[in-house]
Write a protein that holds these residues in place. Sequence first.
Motif, PDB file in Angstrom:
ATOM      1  N   PHE A 184       0.796  -1.185  -0.074  1.00 38.12           N
ATOM      2  CA  PHE A 184       0.002  -0.231   0.188  1.00 38.12           C
ATOM      3  C   PHE A 184       1.022   1.005  -0.149  1.00 38.12           C
ATOM      4  O   PHE A 184       1.947   1.249   0.672  1.00 38.12           O
ATOM      5  N   LEU A 230      -1.197   4.996   1.940  1.00 37.58           N
ATOM      6  CA  LEU A 230      -2.930   4.094   2.464  1.00 37.58           C
ATOM      7  C   LEU A 230      -3.769   5.495   2.800  1.00 37.58           C
ATOM      8  O   LEU A 230      -3.783   6.193   3.702  1.00 37.58           O
ATOM      9  N   LEU A 269      -5.552  -1.500   7.539  1.00 38.39           N
ATOM     10  CA  LEU A 269      -4.778  -2.482   7.924  1.00 38.39           C
ATOM     11  C   LEU A 269      -4.814  -3.929   9.050  1.00 38.39           C
ATOM     12  O   LEU A 269      -4.295  -4.246   8.292  1.00 38.39           O
ATOM     13  N   ALA A 299       3.102  -0.831   4.260  1.00 39.77           N
ATOM     14  CA  ALA A 299       2.742   0.480   3.639  1.00 39.77           C
ATOM     15  C   ALA A 299       3.506   1.824   3.555  1.00 39.77           C
ATOM     16  O   ALA A 299       3.774   1.588   4.908  1.00 39.77           O
TER      17      ALA A 299
END
Length: 780
Positions: A409, A412, A429, A441
Amino acid sequence: MNERIQYVLEFNKIIEQLKSHAQTAPGKELCAHTAPLTELDQVRHLHAETDEARHILRLNESIPLGGIVDVRPSLKRSQIGGMLNASECLDISTTLYGGRQAKRFLADLEAEIPLLKDFAEEITPLRELEREINNCIDDHGYMMDSASSQLRGIRSAIRTFESRIRERLESYLKSNSNQLSDAIVTIRNERYVLPVKHEHRSAFGGIVHDQSASGQTLFMEPRSVVDLNNQLQEKKAQEAQEIERILRHLSNEVAVHASELDQNVRTLGEIDAISARAKLGEVMKGALPKLNADGFIKMQQARHPLIPENEVVANDIELGKDYTAIVITGPNTGGKTVTLKMLGLCTLMAQSGLQVPALDGCEMAVFKDVFADIGDEQSIEQNLSTFSSHMTNIVDILERVDHEALVLFDELGAGTDPQEGAALAISILDDVISRGARIVATTHYPELKAYGYNRDQVINASVEFDVASLRPTYRLLLGVPGRSNAFDISKRLGLDESIINHAKSHIGVESKNVENMITSLEKSRNQAEKAYEEAHYVLEESENLKKDIEKAWNEFQQKREQLYQKAEEKAAQALKNAKEEAEAIVEDIRQMKTEAGLKEHKWIEAQKMFESAQPELTERKPAAPSPAAGKAKQIEPGDDIKLLSVNQQGVVLEKIDQETYLVQVGIMKVKVNRSDIQPIKRSKQVEEKPMARVKGSAYHVGIELDLRGERYEEAMIKLEKYIDDALLAGHSQVSIIHGKGTGALRNGVQEFARNHAHISNYRAGKMEEGGSGITILQFG
């Protein structure tokens, strides 16, 4: 894995680099279709092939693949009855030759490459077909006269007709040169002609085949060569028919062996693609990864493969064992996305049989799926915003993600209200982590800085920023969340400090605590890294020193044994010579025994006594490699020893327990461990010196006198008395300990030594003896 993910991670660029290292068309085609596999055994097999080809490169060798052409279209045409041209037949011949060369190279190479040798076994040489094509067609694709006896005869006739035609036309050039535009013989419509001036057409006579652009020149065939030209054309037609017949025969032979040829091309393409993977790994300085199906990734000094080597920053990264998710926080342009793409791209490369740009010993996981939501992929046609575009991708990922997936990600939750975006990012998450997937991420939301501290499976990370240079270093810091550098950067750029302090007052207590925590973590990490580097350097130096000491010790032991052996040999030879001389003397005396009145048994006894005087020389065993090697000798009180830690000799006074001894070294008595003691083996029994006697009573005088702390006058009196006692005791050398201090005692001792009749020499102590704090006196 869908093509969009590969495009987002720029895997297509890796494929282009891979294709550039392939040498053949079949190899390039296979490289173009390289894609990540999801079965662990299949991926391991690919890497085993790549590693074998890389081993060949390490031997400074290269698989010969020149001349190999993708002849599969020609094979199909021959199988349906089509006729191949000379160039196609030549390609088949060169491909057969290239296959033979590759087969022989791999078969003869003395290296452990079983998989590539198996490929070599699948190549069929087809020497007869190769030889037949080469006997008909030369290296330029021309059908040779030797292709058949008919073709040789036809071409011989063609050359005869051409020669006769040229002779006649050249005679025209000489006799009718005034009627010609130029004195040359040329060809029009495959017939030999002459360039005739337009006004002499009627006088020249013959057939007009062409004219110049201006019309002033006509290219005419004289009547006298018409029949010869007709016969020449007839022979050329026969030549074409014979060539066609030969090509059809070769095409039929190719069709018979089409399956073997097809297999050869496929096998050579596989070998070329494997070699290309190895060459790419060589260029990238890649490593063979250890593969697993447990979702564990560990790379040291990993580099993004598409960034030039002189610009890329290498990073260590680990995921999947102690934690399953990494959240990288920090400002934009710091390198978060590059790190994200590097991990995803290396994963795709590893699952495609490509070595990864990292240090040896790296570990990579084989995932069923790799998902990525990276960059702004909004669609103008669909009129989607940045946030909507990201959410569309994320929804698609959440529908398919499981424990066998790697999810990437980028930013995000970006593109919407910061509080809502941060909350949404945390929720996403949590959902992906609960499914067991591996996650990396990136985000710049401050709310996610504390995310890793509240969840066992998550670790924070950041990309380092150098405030001094106002530039990111692109170094990944695992365990340290990114902190805002706005205040530091503003201060460096000259913003008034009062404005900065006023801005800090608007920050909440929790934000301040988080920033202070991050600063403390960064400082601790930097200190730990520095300490680790120093410890590593000291360890390396210690290991090198240990090796040097062991080497010197071994050399000393060997040299000592050699000296012992030489001394024993020399002594034995001297005794042998003395015995021989003595025996000669005894024999001479024996002859005179009657005159001397001596008995025979007296000489026999004398000879036996001489023989018994010869020592027995025993063979010495090689010395142990180091002082601690071998079984430890039993130590008893009174034994002479060497204290290894200070490199001084001493004597054992008392055995305290199994591993501890009381030892006297010089004037000191110390407790030492058995491992610090080395027994000293004396080469011969030392004859004890007689003790000094004063008025009939015996006493022992030591070899050292300690004058430290004494007044100068008293010290000189004690020194004079001690020297007298030492001379009576028969010592040859004594040590006077006076310390360093002001140097008065040292000067007094040395002045005394210079004026004493029985002191032959004096010197300062060596470093191991005490240095300038001791003076050694020698008697003579």
